[in-house]
Structure formats: structure tokens, C-alpha cells
Design a protein around this motif. Structure first.
Motif, PDB file in Angstrom:
ATOM      1  N   VAL A 307      45.768  41.960  29.149  1.00 60.32           N
ATOM      2  CA  VAL A 307      45.135  43.016  29.949  1.00 60.32           C
ATOM      3  C   VAL A 307      44.379  42.392  31.127  1.00 60.32           C
ATOM      4  CG1 VAL A 307      43.453  44.891  29.889  1.00 60.32           C
ATOM      5  CG2 VAL A 307      44.914  44.498  27.931  1.00 60.32           C
ATOM      6  N   PHE A 308      43.721  41.272  30.847  1.00 58.80           N
ATOM      7  CA  PHE A 308      42.929  40.595  31.879  1.00 58.80           C
ATOM      8  C   PHE A 308      43.816  40.228  33.072  1.00 58.80           C
ATOM      9  CE2 PHE A 308      39.795  36.795  32.542  1.00 58.80           C
ATOM     10  CZ  PHE A 308      39.342  37.398  33.707  1.00 58.80           C
ATOM     11  N   ALA A 309      44.994  39.658  32.778  1.00 55.82           N
ATOM     12  CA  ALA A 309      45.895  39.242  33.860  1.00 55.82           C
ATOM     13  C   ALA A 309      46.261  40.443  34.737  1.00 55.82           C
ATOM     14  CB  ALA A 309      47.144  38.605  33.268  1.00 55.82           C
ATOM     15  N   GLU A 310      46.553  41.582  34.062  1.00 54.76           N
ATOM     16  CA  GLU A 310      46.928  42.790  34.837  1.00 54.76           C
ATOM     17  C   GLU A 310      45.756  43.276  35.686  1.00 54.76           C
ATOM     18  OE1 GLU A 310      48.191  45.678  31.983  1.00 54.76           O
ATOM     19  OE2 GLU A 310      49.791  44.354  31.249  1.00 54.76           O
ATOM     20  N   ARG A 311      44.588  43.349  35.024  1.00 57.76           N
ATOM     21  CA  ARG A 311      43.416  43.865  35.747  1.00 57.76           C
ATOM     22  C   ARG A 311      43.050  42.984  36.942  1.00 57.76           C
ATOM     23  NH1 ARG A 311      39.988  47.667  32.778  1.00 57.76           N
ATOM     24  NH2 ARG A 311      41.570  48.897  31.745  1.00 57.76           N
ATOM     25  N   LEU A 312      43.147  41.680  36.716  1.00 63.07           N
ATOM     26  CA  LEU A 312      42.775  40.755  37.783  1.00 63.07           C
ATOM     27  C   LEU A 312      43.681  40.983  38.992  1.00 63.07           C
ATOM     28  CD1 LEU A 312      40.801  38.500  38.428  1.00 63.07           C
ATOM     29  CD2 LEU A 312      42.503  36.865  37.641  1.00 63.07           C
ATOM     30  N   GLU A 313      44.957  41.134  38.702  1.00 61.39           N
ATOM     31  CA  GLU A 313      45.944  41.395  39.755  1.00 61.39           C
ATOM     32  C   GLU A 313      45.546  42.646  40.557  1.00 61.39           C
ATOM     33  OE1 GLU A 313      48.777  39.417  40.012  1.00 61.39           O
ATOM     34  OE2 GLU A 313      49.150  40.540  41.878  1.00 61.39           O
ATOM     35  N   GLU A 314      45.204  43.706  39.806  1.00 55.71           N
ATOM     36  CA  GLU A 314      44.811  44.965  40.467  1.00 55.71           C
ATOM     37  C   GLU A 314      43.570  44.755  41.342  1.00 55.71           C
ATOM     38  OE1 GLU A 314      46.064  47.617  36.605  1.00 55.71           O
ATOM     39  OE2 GLU A 314      44.004  47.794  37.397  1.00 55.71           O
ATOM     40  N   PRO A 419      35.094  37.750  42.809  1.00 50.02           N
ATOM     41  CA  PRO A 419      35.847  36.523  43.104  1.00 50.02           C
ATOM     42  C   PRO A 419      34.975  35.258  43.192  1.00 50.02           C
ATOM     43  CG  PRO A 419      35.497  37.771  45.111  1.00 50.02           C
ATOM     44  CD  PRO A 419      34.832  38.548  44.020  1.00 50.02           C
ATOM     45  N   GLN A 420      33.620  35.426  43.224  1.00 47.90           N
ATOM     46  CA  GLN A 420      32.817  34.243  43.563  1.00 47.90           C
ATOM     47  C   GLN A 420      32.864  33.100  42.541  1.00 47.90           C
ATOM     48  OE1 GLN A 420      31.904  37.429  43.251  1.00 47.90           O
ATOM     49  NE2 GLN A 420      29.698  37.671  43.078  1.00 47.90           N
ATOM     50  N   ASP A 421      33.046  33.414  41.236  1.00 49.76           N
ATOM     51  CA  ASP A 421      32.992  32.344  40.227  1.00 49.76           C
ATOM     52  C   ASP A 421      34.368  31.834  39.798  1.00 49.76           C
ATOM     53  OD1 ASP A 421      30.283  32.654  40.273  1.00 49.76           O
ATOM     54  OD2 ASP A 421      30.203  33.950  38.513  1.00 49.76           O
ATOM     55  N   GLY A 422      35.412  32.353  40.382  1.00 54.12           N
ATOM     56  CA  GLY A 422      36.743  31.878  40.007  1.00 54.12           C
ATOM     57  C   GLY A 422      37.788  32.905  40.367  1.00 54.12           C
ATOM     58  N   GLU A 423      39.005  32.418  40.515  1.00 48.82           N
ATOM     59  CA  GLU A 423      40.064  33.349  40.932  1.00 48.82           C
ATOM     60  C   GLU A 423      41.156  33.506  39.901  1.00 48.82           C
ATOM     61  OE1 GLU A 423      41.174  32.089  44.817  1.00 48.82           O
ATOM     62  OE2 GLU A 423      39.454  33.103  45.700  1.00 48.82           O
ATOM     63  N   THR A 424      41.071  32.705  38.842  1.00 51.13           N
ATOM     64  CA  THR A 424      42.084  32.864  37.790  1.00 51.13           C
ATOM     65  C   THR A 424      41.377  33.266  36.502  1.00 51.13           C
ATOM     66  OG1 THR A 424      41.885  30.599  37.033  1.00 51.13           O
ATOM     67  CG2 THR A 424      43.494  30.998  38.761  1.00 51.13           C
ATOM     68  N   CYS A 425      42.170  33.815  35.567  1.00 51.59           N
ATOM     69  CA  CYS A 425      41.612  34.245  34.281  1.00 51.59           C
ATOM     70  C   CYS A 425      40.955  33.059  33.584  1.00 51.59           C
ATOM     71  CB  CYS A 425      42.714  34.794  33.379  1.00 51.59           C
ATOM     72  SG  CYS A 425      43.494  36.255  34.026  1.00 51.59           S
ATOM     73  N   GLU A 426      41.661  31.919  33.558  1.00 54.37           N
ATOM     74  CA  GLU A 426      41.156  30.747  32.835  1.00 54.37           C
ATOM     75  C   GLU A 426      39.805  30.326  33.397  1.00 54.37           C
ATOM     76  OE1 GLU A 426      44.411  30.532  34.312  1.00 54.37           O
ATOM     77  OE2 GLU A 426      45.026  31.556  32.482  1.00 54.37           O
ATOM     78  N   GLU A 427      39.741  30.284  34.712  1.00 56.25           N
ATOM     79  CA  GLU A 427      38.517  29.831  35.365  1.00 56.25           C
ATOM     80  C   GLU A 427      37.352  30.760  35.020  1.00 56.25           C
ATOM     81  OE1 GLU A 427      38.155  27.920  39.776  1.00 56.25           O
ATOM     82  OE2 GLU A 427      39.592  29.528  39.454  1.00 56.25           O
TER      83      GLU A 427
END
Ligand code: C2E
Ligand code: CA
Ligand code: CA
Length: 734
Positions: A307-314, A419-427
Motif C-alpha cells: 500500500v505504501f508503494a502505491e500511496r507514495l506514487e500517488e 518529501p523532506q526526509d526521503g523519497e523512497t519507502c525504504e528511506e
């Protein structure tokens, strides 16, 4: 008795002549039998189809089709058999009478098929139906006979007539039962039996007819000329009728065959569909199990990540902010250890519910395992994250009823922002985790946002972890310092506390606070504590060798209380150094004991049985109850430095320290006050009968090399024979 020109139960007339030389054409009799048998087979087949038909229309079709085939078959059999009948007088058939007999046959057959369309009937109902059908067939036969036009009068033998009716009923009953039987079965044996039954039924129908014919006496007036009629006139008619009927029955059989094939295809299709839907269900439940946490019904880590990957994309596309929050229940382990795992599970469910209630519908709440939860929050501004986290902290503080007790739990939260603390889910997850670590490290029950500074700290910690591994493996850089502990009664210095230090190649001398946590968090605190224990015993042996009679206290991490082999490790360290167990004390913090009480008690008992004494460290900072203290095999209680620190100014601290000393003495424990820095504190402790004091006033922790000089300056217990030589002697003396 006369019925439609047929004379039943009347005796033969005196004045007539009975025709005796009647014959039957065997070929046509055979044809009649064939028609009856195939009609039986078709009827059985159609009756079976009624049972399999899924719709009312199909059932109706088979019912009427079956009735048509049965009626047609019996009637054609009768008619062909009549055409096979050869008498020495001309015989003709009345068309209307013949049609009526066919109608009667059809009514009887319809009744039979109706009976068969019921899945189950009472035995008496079958009997009644068989009687009706049998009577119908008999009526058909005799009305067909009544359609016979000739000079002869038809007389019937009463007994044989009754037998023919009885046979008709018996055939009907047998047909009904056979049809029902075949409806349930399947397979090749069933098919063979069905063929056999059809032949028997055909035979029975024919027998009924011929019993009726046997009962018949044709009587003509005495002077009637008798001459056998030629069979050649009726043969084409009989053969045509037989052929037409066989064709019709063949059509019926083909329909049955086609329907059976269709049904088996449908069944296969249904089976495939069922399998597919079962597969679908299995896949759904597998998906559920793979993506949801069974205890709380929240998403699990895997589900969350998707879900996180999808939401981040949105959110990337919409340029919208997002917060990742890591939540950890403070001291959850204590609940599990003290109230049991069921209570722990219950607590997790309550927490999950509260989190669901605290966050909004569109936020994603997940449980990552253990007591770790993660929430994904869409943001309009950064303050929203703070507000929601505060709400979660507040919600968690509401009392929870657990195992008959009312508990107040707290939570620590770490937050990272997109976006300030990271741009990927892992980060983002890693950074939220770091922030959580910070929250836990700064006293729990609070929240922290990720910052670059935290990242730098984490990097340093990672480097420290690697370097500490190397230091332990190569025994390079680690060193023990000893802090003196003064016996207030004797005024002598008879105890030391071993405190580990690390000479880091870049960072210089590090205090344990900088690296104990790293070793604990990365699972090698046991190695570190083992090293300290071994080194403390070796150095104590050296001190003993120099004649000092001193006891050494060694710290033991809370995590090591779960180690079954701890008593063996202690024993091994004592044996290899040759130090007497009475000179060793193990210090365990109060919190470590209380979090693990059930496991700790037997473990500590085994260590105590070695002759080693035990001390409860940092007393006053945890939640010990007297009941627990009584259960523990302790010798010493160390009052935490925080109570001594303000003792000169705080009446409350004075009272607490006083109370702890009294309580410890009542439990026959010696008391050590830590962190004594001035004379006033010392005086207070002495006045209140504290047994030992430790602190900078007495002496700072020193390495072994400096300790010897220090020891020369303070009062010590009487020294042992100086320079006691061998290890064995040290152990015996000490
Ligand atoms: P602790 O067991 O409570 O040790 C006492 C700490 O208080 C020591 O800090 C000591 O230097 C400090 N201290 C003693 N007297 C005074 C005083 O008068 N004033 C002040 N301000 N501090 C004083 P240290 O050596 O930094 O150790 C910190 C903690 O690290 C220890 O607390 C202990 O919990 C842990 N630790 C030390 N060595 C080991 C070890 O070998 N294994 C484990 N597991 N933990 C250790
Ligand atoms: Ca200690
Ligand atoms: Ca302490």
C-alpha cells in the motif's frame, strides 16, 4: 359380464364353435418383443434423465417424452402382436377403438412418468401408482381387443384374465422400482443391468399381452366357414409400425445419450468452476494471511509495503506530503512477562483498535509484528502529523483492563516526512525507525521527528558497532576501571565495582553509556559482559595475588538474564581465574529483574548456589514491590544515584532513601548508596545506617594500574599474606 363386446366371466355358448386353430407369426412376435424391450430401455433412460434435469422445463420434456415412448412402445407391441395373431376368420380393427386404446396407454404411461418424477415416495404410493398404471395397461390391451372387428365373439377365461391384469400391475411395479434404482447408479455395470432389465421388462409386457391372448376364446356361429387368413396382408403394416416405433424410440435414445453427454460436460464444467472458485477462495485467504495480521486484522508489514508503494506514487504525482509514523508500546515486554502472552495479545488488540480510532479513515494503520505499529498519514501540513501523533500518545494513556488489572500504557513515536526526509519507502521507513529509536532513548512516552542529525548519529553508531565487534574479537581497546566502595561500619574499602571503558581509535576513551546500548541492540551484549566477567576475575586474581582482600561487583545486562548458560559462564570465569566465588558480586538492574522475574529467580538462584553474591542495581528507578524483592535471592541493594544527588536539598529524597534503607535491612539486605559526591551526603547516609557508599567522594573509577596506588592511600581490610603465589593458593585463601 360384457364390456365393449368382450365377454368376461361368461361361460362359452353351447351353440357356437370355438376356434382352436389360431396361430401367431413368430417373426412379428419377436418384433413386438423387441419394440417392448426398447420402449422399456427408453423409458428407463428418460426416467433417469428426470432425476438429472436441472430445470422444470427439462423435467417436463422428459416426463412427456417418456410417457410418449412408453405408451407408444406398449401400444405398438400390442398392435404388432395382434397383427401377428392369425385366426381362421377375417380380423379387422376399428380405427377409433384403436386410437382410444392408444390414448389409454398414454394416460397410464404419463401416470408412470409422473410417479417417477418424484425423488422419493412412500412404498404405498408406489403400490397405488403401479396398480393404476397396471390397470391402465390392461385397459389399453382390452380396449384394443374391443377394437377388433370380426364374426367371432371374444370370450375370456376368468382366471387367465385376472392373471393378465395382475401381470400388468406387477410389470408396472417392477418398472417403477427399476427406474428408481437406475436413477441413483452410474457406470458400466449399471448400464448392463439396465439393458438386462429392459429385456426382462419387455418380456414381462409381452407376457402380459399373451396371457390376455391365452385367456381369449374366439367363438363363431357353428356354420361359419373357417379358413386361415394369409399373413402377407398384415406383414407390411406390422413391419412399418414396428419400424416407425423403433425409429421413434431410437430418437428418444439418441436424445437421452445427447443429454447425458451434455450433462457430463456440464458436470465437468461445474467441477472446473467449483475448483476455480475454491482456488480463488484459497488465493484470497492466502492473500489475507500474507497481507494481514491475524491478531489485530491490521495490515502486516508486507501488506503495508504494498500500500505504501502505491500511496507514495500517488503523493509524488500530486506533490502532496506524507508522514510515516513508527509506534512502539513502551515496556510491552513487561506485560508479556508478568501477565502472560494472552494478556499481551489482548493489549495489542486494544492498541490496534485505539490506533484505528485515532487516525482517520484514509490513513493506513499496520502492525509490523511484536509491539511495533506503523501508520501512513496523508498531510496537508507538517503540524497535522504532530497533532495526530499527540492524539495517539494521548489515546494510549487511557487505562486498559488487562487480566483483571487496570494498566496505563504509553507509546513512543518516530516520524519521518515525505518529501523532506526521503523519497523512497525504504528511506522513509528507516528514518521513522531512527526517530523512534530517539524517542525511546529519550525516556519514551514521546515523539520525535527525523532529523539529519539523527542520521549522522546512526551512522556513527553503525561505525561504533563494527569497531566494537573488532575490539571484542581482537581483545583490543576494552579496559576495566574499578570504582571503590567503602564499608561505612568498618571504615574500610573492601569492594570495587568493575566498569567497562573503551579506548576507541578515533573517539578516544568512551564511557559504557556510549556502547552498551549498541551491544544490546545488536545482540552481542552477552559477549561483552562475558569478556568483562572474565577480565574482572583475572584482575581480581592479580589483586588477590598482591595480598588485597577485595570483592568485585560486575554488571550484568538485563538481556543476559534470559541466558540459561549464565551460571556456567560465571562458574567458568571463577574456575579459570582461581578466584573464590565469595569475592564476586553480580549487579543486575532493578528494571531487568522486574521485566523478567519468573525467568530471573531460578537463574539467580543457580548463580547464588555457586557462592556468588547478588546485588540489585539502580534501585528506586523501577517498579519493584516488596513481594518481588522477597522472592529474589539478593544480598545487596544499591540505591540509585538520582536519589542521593539531591539528598541535601530534597526532604522527599531524604525520606525515600531512609525508607529504602529500613526496608532493605528488614529484608536482610546490605545497602550501597551510589553517587556520593560530598561530605553532607555521606554524613546523612552514615547517620541512617547505610552499609556502603560509592561515589566520586570516595574515589572515581580507575584502571587497575592506578588502582594499586590508590589502594595504598585508603584503609583496607587486613591484607592477606603478601604476594600469595600460586593460583590454587589464591582460590583457597580468598
Ligand atoms: P552503574 O552500574 O549504575 O554504574 C555507576 C555509574 O555511575 C558509573 O558510570 C560510574 O562512573 C558513575 N558514578 C559513580 N559514582 C558517581 C558519582 O559520584 N557521580 C556521578 N555523576 N557518577 C558516578 P559509568 O562507568 O559511565 O557506567 C554507566 C553504566 O554503564 C553503569 O551504571 C552500568 O549500568 C553500565 N555498565 C558499566 N560497565 C558495564 C558492564 O561491564 N556491563 C554492563 N552490562 N553494563 C555496564
Ligand atoms: Ca552497577
Ligand atoms: Ca547503578
Amino acid at each position: 359380464m360384457e364390456w365393449m363386446g368382450l365377454r368376461f366371466l361368461s361361460s362359452l355358448p353351447e351353440d357356437g364353435q370355438v376356434i382352436l386353430e389360431c396361430t401367431h407369426d413368430p417373426l412379428l412376435v419377436l418384433l413386438a418383443y423387441l419394440v417392448a424391450s426398447i420402449a422399456s430401455l427408453t423409458t428407463l433412460g428418460m426416467a433417469e434423465r428426470i432425476g438429472y434435469a436441472a430445470h422444470e422445463r427439462a423435467r417436463l420434456f422428459w416426463r412427456w417424452g417418456g410417457a410418449f415412448c412408453l405408451a407408444g412402445g406398449i401400444w405398438a407391441m400390442h398392435f404388432i402382436a395382434m397383427l401377428a395373431f392369425n385366426a381362421p376368420v377375417p380380423l379387422r380393427y376399428d380405427l377409433l377403438g384403436t386410437a382410444i386404446s392408444l390414448l389409454i396407454a398414454f394416460i397410464a404411461a404419463l401416470l408412470a412418468m409422473n410417479t417417477l418424477s418424484h425423488a422419493r415416495l412412500q412404498p404405498s404410493q408406489y403400490l397405488i401408482a403401479a396398480v393404476c398404471i397396471g390397470l391402465g395397461i390392461a385397459t389399453m390391451h382390452y380396449s384394443g381387443m374391443a377394437a377388433l372387428r370380426s364374426e367371432a365373439t371374444l370370450y375370456y377365461d376368468a382366471g387367465l384374465f385376472v392373471l393378465s391384469v395382475f401381470l400388468a400391475i406387477a410389470v408396472s411395479l417392477a418398472a417403477l422400482l427399476l427406474a428408481l434404482y437406475f436413477r441413483q447408479g452410474n457406470g458400466i455395470l449399471n448400464l448392463l443391468l439396465k439393458y438386462l432389465a429392459s429385456l426382462v421388462m419387455g418380456g414381462a409386457i409381452v407376457s402380459m399381452h399373451f396371457t390376455g391372448m391365452w385367456a381369449l376364446h374366439l367363438v363363431v356361429p357353428v356354420d361359419t366357414p373357417l379358413a386361415l387368413q394369409g399373413a402377407s396382408e398384415v406383414l407390411p403394416l406390422a413391419l412399418s409400425l414396428g419400424l416407425v416405433m423403433l425409429l421413434i424410440l431410437g430418437g428418444g435414445l439418441s436424445a437421452i445419450w445427447a443429454d447425458r453427454k451434455l450433462e457430463s460436460k456440464e458436470r465437468d464444467l461445474l467441477r472446473v468452476n467449483t475448483l476455480l472458485s475454491q482456488l480463488d477462495q484459497a488465493r484470497t485467504s492466502l492473500q489475507m494471511a500474507a497481507h494481514y495480521d491475524a491478531l489485530t486484522n491490521l495490515l502486516n508489514r508486507r501488506g503495508f509495503n504494498e500500500v505504501f508503494a502505491e500511496r507514495l506514487e500517488e503523493h509524488v504525482q500530486r506533490h502532496q506530503s506524507l508522514a510515516v509514523m513508527f509506534l512502539d508500546i513502551d515496556h510491552f515486554k513487561r506485560i508479556n512477562d508478568s501477565l502472560g502472552h494472552d494478556a499481551g495479545d489482548e493489549l495489542l488488540k486494544v492498541v490496534a483498535e485505539r490506533l484505528r480510532g485515532t487516525f482517520r479513515e484514509q490513513d493506513v494503520v499496520a502492525r509490523f509484528g511484536g509491539d511495533e505499529f506503523c501508520v501512513l498519514v496523508s498531510l496537508h501540513n507538517a503540524d497535522e502529523a504532530r497533532y495526530l501523533a499527540q492524539r495517539a500518545i494521548q489515546a494510549m494513556k487511557e487505562p486498559i483492563a488487562l487480566a483483571g488489572r487496570c494498566m496505563v500504557m504509553t507509546t513512543s513515536i518516530g516520524i519521518s516526512l515525505f518529501p523532506q526526509d526521503g523519497e523512497t519507502c525504504e528511506e522513509l521507513l528507516k528514518h521513522a525507525d531512527l526517530a523512534l529509536y530517539q524517542s525511546k532513548g529519550s525516556g519514551r512516552n514521546n515523539m520525535h521527528f527525523f532529523s539529519a542529525h539523527l542520521k549522522a548519529k546512526a551512522t556513527v553508531e553503525l561505525q561504533l558497532e563494527e569497531a566494537l565487534h573488532i575490539a571484542l574479537r581482537e581483545e583490543r581497546g576494552l579496559q576495566l576501571f574499578y570504582q571503590p566502595i567503602l564499608d561505612l561500619r568498618s571504615g574500610e574499602l573492601n569492594k570495587l565495582e568493575a566498569l567497562v571503558r573503551w579506548h576507541h581509535p578515533q573517539h578516544g576513551l568512551l564511557s559504557p553509556d556510549r556502547f552498551i546500548g549498541i551491544a544490546e541492540a545488536n545482540g552481542f551484549i552477552d559477549e561483552l559482559d562475558d569478556w568483562v566477567l572474565r577480565r574482572a576475575c583475572q584482575e581480581l586474581a592479580l589483586l588477590c595475588g598482591s595480598g588485597y582482600r577485595l570483592k568485585v561487583a560486575v554488571n550484568c545486562s538485563a538481556l543476559n538474564l534470559g541466558r540459561e548458560d549464565l551460571p556456567q559462564v560465571v562458574d567458568q570465569a571463577l574456575r579459570s581465574s582461581g578466584v573464590a566465588p565469595a569475592l564476586l558480586e553480580i549487579e543486575v538492574t532493578e528494571n531487568a529483574l522486574m521485566g523478567n522475574i519468573n525467568q530471573a529467580v531460578p537463574l539467580l538462584q543457580r548463580i547464588r548456589e555457586l557462592g556468588v553474591s547478588l546485588s540489585i542495581d539502580d534501585f528506586g528507578t523501577g517498579y519493584s514491590s516488596l513481594a518481588y524483592l522477597k522472592r529474589l535471592p539478593l544480598d545487596t541493594l544499591k540505591i540509585d544515584r538520582s536519589f542521593i544527588q539531591d539528598i541535601n536539598n530534597s526532604q522527599q529524597d531524604m525520606e525515600i532513601v531512609q525508607a529504602i534503607i529500613v526496608m532493605a535491612h528488614a529484608l536482610r539486605l546490605k545497602v550501597v548508596a551510589e553517587g556520593v559526591e560530598d561530605a553532607q551526603q555521606l554524613a546523612f547516609l552514615r547517620d541512617h545506617r547505610c552499609d556502603f557508599v560509592q561515589g566520586y567522594l570516595i574515589g572515581r573509577p580507575l584502571p587497575l594500574s592506578q588502582l594499586r596506588d590508590y589502594l595504598e592511600t585508603v584503609p583496607l581490610p587486613p591484607r592477606m599474606a603478601a604476594n600469595a603465589p600460586a593460583q590454587a593458593a589464591i582460590r583457597a585463601d580468598c
